[in-house]
Scaffold this motif. Structure first.
Motif, short mmCIF file in Angstrom:
data_model
loop_
_atom_site.label_atom_id
_atom_site.label_comp_id
_atom_site.label_asym_id
_atom_site.label_seq_id
_atom_site.Cartn_x
_atom_site.Cartn_y
_atom_site.Cartn_z
N LEU A 124 0.50 -0.98 -0.11
CA LEU A 124 0.03 0.20 -0.17
C LEU A 124 1.15 1.33 -0.32
O LEU A 124 1.55 2.13 1.06
CB LEU A 124 -0.94 0.03 0.76
N VAL A 128 -1.87 6.28 1.12
CA VAL A 128 -3.28 5.10 0.74
C VAL A 128 -4.25 5.33 -0.62
O VAL A 128 -3.49 5.19 -0.93
CB VAL A 128 -3.45 4.13 1.52
N CYS A 133 -3.78 -1.87 -5.81
CA CYS A 133 -2.16 -1.51 -5.51
C CYS A 133 -0.96 -3.07 -5.20
O CYS A 133 -2.44 -3.73 -6.26
CB CYS A 133 -3.15 -1.84 -3.71
#
Length: 137
Positions: A124, A128, A133
């Motif tokens: 991550l 974020v 991801c």
């Protein structure tokens, strides 16, 4: 939050932005922070989401306890009844806020074996919002 007298106060209720009946959101949870005053990252499993293939949700949790959903994680090779998100773990890996998340799929087929199970790793990025991801190592 925990007050000086030891009492606790709820600061947020986390829910999935696309939650549906019987998703079992909250069946597994993990949180990590880097230092006592920094924001945290939380991962919450919903192992019955999407035909039981499952998912996990990434939240940014501010120092005041408020939480914002940032991403939804799924297995790239996910299939019905894998139960992805039946277990989750997250750890912030540096002072910038990058994190490593793991999600179990306790009934995923693996190595030619039915319901052998798998665990998936996600990097991550700091801050974020990760629309895609990175998975694997």
């Amino acid at each position: 939050r925990v007050a000086a007298d030891g009492s606790a106060t709820q600061t947020a209720k986390l829910t999935a932005s696309d939650g549906a009946t019987y998703d079992n959101f909250g069946s597994s949870v993990s949180v990590s922070s880097f230092g006592s005053s920094s924001d945290a990252v939380a991962v919450v499993g919903a192992h019955r989401d999407s035909d039981l293939s499952g998912s996990a949700y990434v939240f940014s949790v501010a120092a005041d306890g408020s939480a914002t959903q940032k991403a939804k994680l799924t297995a790239a090779d996910g299939a019905a009844e894998d139960y992805f998100g039946c277990s989750v773990c997250v750890s912030i890996t540096d002072s910038h806020g990058s994190a490593l998340a793991l999600a179990g799929a306790c009934q995923a087929d693996a190595g030619g074996q039915t319901n052998a199970g798998s665990a998936y790793a996600f990097v991550l990025p700091a801050g974020v919002p990760c629309h895609e991801c990175e998975t694997g190592f």
